[in-house]
Every structure is written in structure tokens, then in C-alpha cells.
Design an enzyme around this catalytic site. Structure first.
Site, PDB file in Angstrom:
ATOM      1  N   THR A 263       0.930  -1.255  -0.095  1.00  0.00           N
ATOM      2  CA  THR A 263       0.036  -0.005   0.065  1.00  0.00           C
ATOM      3  C   THR A 263       0.738   1.390  -0.311  1.00  0.00           C
ATOM      4  OG1 THR A 263      -1.902  -1.289   1.001  1.00  0.00           O
ATOM      5  CG2 THR A 263      -1.623   1.185   1.158  1.00  0.00           C
ATOM      6  N   PHE A 265       1.226   5.309   0.950  1.00  0.00           N
ATOM      7  CA  PHE A 265       0.535   6.402   1.686  1.00  0.00           C
ATOM      8  C   PHE A 265       1.056   7.661   1.266  1.00  0.00           C
ATOM      9  CE2 PHE A 265       0.517   2.501   3.821  1.00  0.00           C
ATOM     10  CZ  PHE A 265      -0.729   2.331   4.612  1.00  0.00           C
TER      11      PHE A 265
END
Length: 363
Positions: A263, A265
């Protein structure tokens, strides 16, 4: 005394001497950081203490100079914590992140800012944006895309009406574990809690191992872990931080369907970031609703040899069936080639908003 004993004792003495040197040098670095703070306070009252481009340059240099035996990322993480502690002597950085405690977003925040930053959990992405806009915190950390499930639309939409800039990025390898309380047996698990994104990232594993268990979506993996702490016959999908925070056992480790599950960010703040030497720029573009609009948008990138790394579309709030484009590309807006390309895009588009130029994630 045998020869191995003499050798071992000599090595221990050498380690003690090295520890003394490390202690002295870290203290000298901290003293320099205090002097930097005094100069900034005198000449730049209210100025910026945390410099993302400077930290990125330092970490890249550490990784380039490292010769082992510790790998370069591990060495960079050690220096990150040293810099975090030294920065706290100047002025502690306050960071809002998508909570609650124990989420992957908190893990990303700690990875980027270090343990000495003051981290505050927020209940929603728009709350993170509001805290930074209001000046209650210096920076915010929000998820923007997952390698398995794609973009987080709430984050993209939040940039539509915000004046905040992107100041950095963090890419985190996401490992999901099936967690249970100390009284739960594997053969008795009838309910599994998790965030919908995590269910999607572990779908095949769950279908193979717990096809009949009820899947209950909750607001975060940390919330899933909290619920399981007080329930029997239930499990949670969450990461290491949540497992440690709530004292849960790992019934199964790394259950994500794709081993490269990651992921990305974003770090959001109020200031522009100078060139670091290896940068990325993000922008949102609204095109006129006409044939060939997408081609007109992309053509300057190709001609100026700008490497586009992401292109996403979202519905525009200005009209039905109108769309805006979110674009990431390599380079800094102050570089001549990038600046020339942006000027051309502005002439062709209805609206262009540069969300920020920032260092490519080092860790």
C-alpha cells in the site's frame, strides 16, 4: 584461558569501544541539531523545521555508502530513528494518521517520521485533512492506493477541495495475519472481522481455509483486533502492530493472496518541498469535454519524455459525465523540462492543480 576465550573477550572489548564511539557521535549530532534549531529560531521565526527533501537526501546517501553486513534498508531505518530523535530536540513533529491505533497507516507514519514524532489517530481520511489544514498538526498520513485493490477514492476526492500539498510518500509491504484471542480454537472460528479492503486482499485464502465463516466488515483492522480481544470463536485479519497492541495470537501468518501486496501512503502538509534529486509530482487535471481530450493531455508528457507512473479518473463535481484525471509522474515541478510540460498542459486543460512535488519514497 583458551585461545577462543581470549578472542571472544577481545571482540567484546572492541564492541564496547565502538559503542562508546557511537554514543559520542550520536550526542554530537544531537548537539548540532540543537544549534540548527537555535539558528532557525533566530533567522526564520515560525519557519519549517522538518525538511522532507533533506531527510531523503541523507537516507539515500546512507544507503549508497553502506557496505554491510547490515542491508541498506536496515541501515536507513536506524538513521531514520536517529534523525527523528534529533528533530524532536528542535521541535517535535505532530502527525495525524488514519486510525485507530494499530492500523497500517500508523505503521506507515512511524516508518516515515520515526518513533519520536507525536502521532495522533483520526477516525476518517477527511479528518486527517482537516487537522492539517487547521494547523493542529504539521503533517497527515493517508493511504492512496493498494497494489491488489487499486486506489482509495476517498483520498483522491479529499484533494479536490483541499489546499494541502503532498510532501512525501511511503510504500509499505502489507502482511495480513489471522489473529485470535488466547481462548479461541481454530476449529471453532465462526466469524472473521476485518476491513473490506483486507477481505478483498485475502479472498482466496479465506475461501480455501474458512469458507463457512461469517465475514464481518469493520472500519479498520485495528478495530477488528479490538473486537476479537473480547470475543470467543472469532478471528481478525490484521497486521503485526494490531496483534501486539491487543495481545492476540497468530493463527496463520501472511494470508494475503499476493506476496507483493503493498500500500502506498501520502504525506500531506502545508508547504512546498524543494528538489531532492529524485522526485515525483502529482497533479489533478480537468479537461474540456471534447473528442481527443485525453490524447491532448498525454501528448506533452510523451514529447518531453516525462515518465508517467499513474493515471486515474474520478467523476468531476462540476457536471454529469465530466471527469478529472489524477496523474503521478517522475520529476519535480521546478525542473525546466517538467515546468515546460506543465505550461503546455495548462494551455490545453480547463484546470490544472499541482498537488505537490516530493521525494520518491526511500524506505
Amino acid at each position: 584461558m583458551t585461545e577462543p576465550s581470549v578472542s571472544l573477550e577481545a571482540l567484546r572489548q572492541r564492541i564496547d569501544a565502538l559503542d562508546n564511539d557511537i554514543l559520542r557521535l550520536i550526542s554530537e549530532r544531537a548537539a548540532c541539531a540543537q544549534q540548527v534549531a537555535e539558528i532557525k529560531a533566530e533567522h526564520e521565526p515560525g519557519g519549517v523545521f522538518y525538511r522532507p527533501e533533506r531527510e531523503a537526501q541523507v537516507l539515500r546517501r546512507v544507503m549508497e555508502l553502506n557496505r554491510g553486513p547490515l542491508d541498506s534498508e536496515e541501515m536507513a531505518r536506524l538513521f531514520r530513528e536517529i534523525m527523528s530523535a534529533c528533530l524532536a530536540l528542535e521541535r517535535p513533529v505532530k502527525v495525524a494518521y488514519l486510525g485507530p491505533e494499530g492500523t497500517f497507516t500508523q505503521q506507515a507514519s512511524l516508518k516515515h517520521f520515526g518513533e519520536s514524532a507525536i502521532s495522533l489517530p483520526m477516525a476518517a481520511i477527511d479528518e486527517v485533512f482537516r487537522e492539517v489544514e487547521a494547523g493542529a498538526v504539521n503533517y497527515g498520513v493517508v493511504p492512496v492506493e493498494n497494489s491488489t485493490e487499486g486506489v482509495i477514492n476517498h483520498t483522491l476526492d479529499s484533494f479536490m477541495d483541499s489546499s494541502l500539498r503532498i510532501c512525501g510518500e511511503v510504500v509499505l509491504r502489507i502482511h495480513h495475519h489471522l489473529l485470535v484471542g488466547e481462548t479461541t480454537r481454530r476449529d471453532k472460528v465462526s466469524r472473521i472481522y476485518s476491513h473490506p479492503q483486507s477481505f478483498a486482499q485475502c479472498r482466496k485464502w479465506l475461501d480455501a481455509h474458512f469458507p463457512h465463516a461469517e465475514r464481518v466488515p469493520v472500519s479498520s483492522n485495528a478495530e477488528a483486533a479490538r473486537l476479537v480481544k473480547t470475543e470467543w470463536h472469532s478471528a481478525a485479519i490484521a497486521g503485526d502492530m494490531a496483534a501486539k497492541l491487543y495481545g492476540l495470537a497468530k493463527l496463520a501468518e501472511k494470508i494475503e493472496d499476493r506476496p507483493d501486496n503493498s500500500t502506498r501512503f501520502l504525506i500531506i502538509g502545508n508547504q512546498d518541498v524543494p528538489i531532492s534529486g529524485e522526485d515525483k509530482t502529482s497533479l489533478v487535471v480537468a479537461m474540456r469535454n471534447q473528442p481527443g481530450a485525453l490524447h491532448d493531455l498525454l501528448e506533452p508528457f510523451h514529447r518531453h519524455h516525462i515518465d508517467m507512473t499513474r493515471l486515474e479518473t474520478r467523476p468531476s463535481r462540476s457536471g454529469v459525465w465530466n471527469y478529472v484525471f489524477f496523474i503521478d509522474f517522475k520529476g519535480h515541478r521546478e525542473e525546466p523540462q517538467v515546468a515546460a510540460m506543465l505550461e503546455e498542459v495548462k494551455l490545453r486543460a480547463a484546470e490544472v492543480k499541482v498537488l505537490g512535488s516530493y521525494p520518491v519514497g526511500v524506505l
